[in-house]
Design a protein around this motif. Sequence first.
Motif, short mmCIF file in Angstrom:
data_model
loop_
_atom_site.label_atom_id
_atom_site.label_comp_id
_atom_site.label_asym_id
_atom_site.label_seq_id
_atom_site.Cartn_x
_atom_site.Cartn_y
_atom_site.Cartn_z
N SER A 92 0.83 -1.20 0.00
CA SER A 92 0.00 0.00 0.00
C SER A 92 0.87 1.25 0.00
N ASP A 191 -6.29 5.18 5.33
CA ASP A 191 -5.37 4.05 5.31
C ASP A 191 -5.89 3.02 6.31
N TYR A 194 -4.96 -2.07 8.65
CA TYR A 194 -5.24 -3.03 9.73
C TYR A 194 -6.73 -3.33 9.88
N THR A 220 -4.18 -3.61 2.63
CA THR A 220 -2.96 -4.32 2.25
C THR A 220 -3.11 -5.81 2.49
N SER A 222 -0.35 -7.29 3.35
CA SER A 222 0.84 -7.52 4.17
C SER A 222 0.51 -8.05 5.56
#
Length: 361
Positions: A92, A191, A194, A220, A222
């Motif tokens: 991201s 953003d 999480y 993301t 990730s």
Amino acid sequence: MTSLADLPLREDLRGRQPYGAPQRPARVALNVNENTHGVPEDVAEDIVAALREAVTTLHRYPDREFTALRESLARYLGHGVQVEQVWAGNGSNEVIQHVLQAFGGPARSVLGFPPTYSMHSILAGSTGTRWVEGERDEGFEISPETVVREIERTRPDLVFLCGPNNPTGTGLGLDTIRAAYEATDGIVFVDAAYAEFMPTDHENALTLLPGRERLIVSRTMSKAFAFAGARVGYMAADPAVVDALRLVRLPYHLSSLTQAAAIAALAHTGEMLARVDEIKEQRDRIERELPELGFSPWPSEANFVLFGGVADPARTWSELLERDVLVRNLSIPHTLRVSAGTEAETSEFLSALAEVGGAAA
Ligand code: PMP
């Protein structure tokens, strides 16, 4: 030896620091909010099979529009998100860079709310966008009134909100996002790296997209998908925003290998996400147990916990590392941040910290 000072570097980059989370070998690495459970074996096998296939066409450029991956991501996101609303990048971080390249730049400004993810201001700097700082409320919260006040005070071209916020773990209310959107004519960027770790009864920022063409929600693979090494981040927004990002991306920015690996992983969503609940349990356990050691954690909606009451964070950080436990010192006075790992890793962190002590008297 040549130093940066000897080079004809852009004036506005002089004196800046690169992103700098220390990459140190440690048996219990809980410093960059990774998903330490790793990729399950059967998923790994499917990814390898997909890569095997993709390797045979590496002489061709990849699908520039990464349509199959965008379809998989749209399906994963749900909430009525359509494929033409989805964009992705190498993490991201790259998506954030695309957004700043398209909507920021010289003579423009982005409002952020520190302490927040350090790449927001670093990418503002590298794209020549002026970074302006808003103040948070008590406990790192941002109320609707506060976001409106700070937007009116600074009149930014973009507003960056991070929810749950890194490094504090603080949740972000949808009412704050709505209020920010109403208060600006600029881009509102959320953003939500999480998002999967939020309480399940919290409403998702994606539900705000219909009718808000200047709102972007980024995510993301990730964290929840244990895919940090593959570098796959993505976002959802109005299709016109996606058109804007096409103007600034490098052609073929997502390799065929990245696309293949991500599609293969997304086919195992259930299994990949099963670990999220376990990680949330360990996060809650850290929040419960740290006060017993004399530290004061902030409530977290992410896969990490920021805790205060650390007398000397640099010292506690080193003493934990001596015990093979790596956490993060973000230079927020008297705090450290730890990612929630597996149950065993979390136990190791808690017992190492109990040994080291270091709570302020
Ligand atoms: N946003 C936030 C809030 C993060 O904490 C991170 C990584 N730590 C990122 C974005 C970037 O993650 P990636 O580039 O791996 O998607």
